[in-house]
Design a protein around this motif. Structure first.
Motif, mmCIF file in Angstrom:
data_model
loop_
_atom_site.group_PDB
_atom_site.id
_atom_site.type_symbol
_atom_site.label_atom_id
_atom_site.label_comp_id
_atom_site.label_asym_id
_atom_site.label_seq_id
_atom_site.Cartn_x
_atom_site.Cartn_y
_atom_site.Cartn_z
ATOM 1 N N SER A 45 42.874 35.979 39.460
ATOM 2 C CA SER A 45 41.905 37.077 39.395
ATOM 3 C C SER A 45 41.771 37.824 40.719
ATOM 4 N N LEU A 48 43.101 41.324 40.696
ATOM 5 C CA LEU A 48 42.182 42.368 40.228
ATOM 6 C C LEU A 48 41.284 42.839 41.360
ATOM 7 N N LEU A 77 43.213 40.054 31.491
ATOM 8 C CA LEU A 77 42.180 39.538 32.386
ATOM 9 C C LEU A 77 41.219 40.653 32.800
ATOM 10 N N ALA A 78 41.761 41.822 33.087
ATOM 11 C CA ALA A 78 40.922 42.968 33.461
ATOM 12 C C ALA A 78 39.972 43.333 32.316
ATOM 13 N N LEU A 80 38.950 41.294 29.927
ATOM 14 C CA LEU A 80 38.012 40.183 29.795
ATOM 15 C C LEU A 80 36.867 40.306 30.800
ATOM 16 N N TYR A 81 37.187 40.730 32.024
ATOM 17 C CA TYR A 81 36.171 40.891 33.062
ATOM 18 C C TYR A 81 35.430 42.234 32.972
ATOM 19 N N VAL A 83 36.686 45.300 33.483
ATOM 20 C CA VAL A 83 37.082 46.304 34.488
ATOM 21 C C VAL A 83 38.364 47.034 34.102
#
Length: 90
Positions: A45, A48, A77-78, A80-81, A83
């Motif tokens: 992460s 990111l 992942l982006a 999911l977060y 962003v």
């Protein structure tokens, strides 16, 4: 201008990588910044965080920012977060 991210971008490299990319951003006057993440295959992460730091600096300098070659797992992942929309595709 194109900022090239390294093949490995984890917590261990993130601080130094972001510092180097920000210095590059500040030295060049081009109004459009593209972060090329196509070589980045080993990441966590922190990758990111580096991309978001580059975006923040680019926008502060009045430049546009986009990303090309984002690995599908990093794109997931982006999202999911929450962003993903901050890292538009070039």
């Amino acid at each position: 201008m194109v900022l090239v991210l390294p093949a490995e971008l984890t917590h261990a490299q993130a601080g130094a990588c972001l510092g180097m990319l920000v210095q590059t951003l500040r030295r060049h006057a081009e109004p459009r910044v593209v972060a090329d993440a196509s070589a980045t295959t080993v990441f966590d992460s922190s990758a990111l965080a580096v991309l978001l730091g580059c975006r923040r600096e680019a926008l502060a300098l009045g430049k546009t920012f986009a990303v090309q070659g984002l690995h599908p797992r990093l794109a997931t992942l982006a999202q999911l977060y929450g962003v993903g929309e901050l890292l538009p595709a070039a």
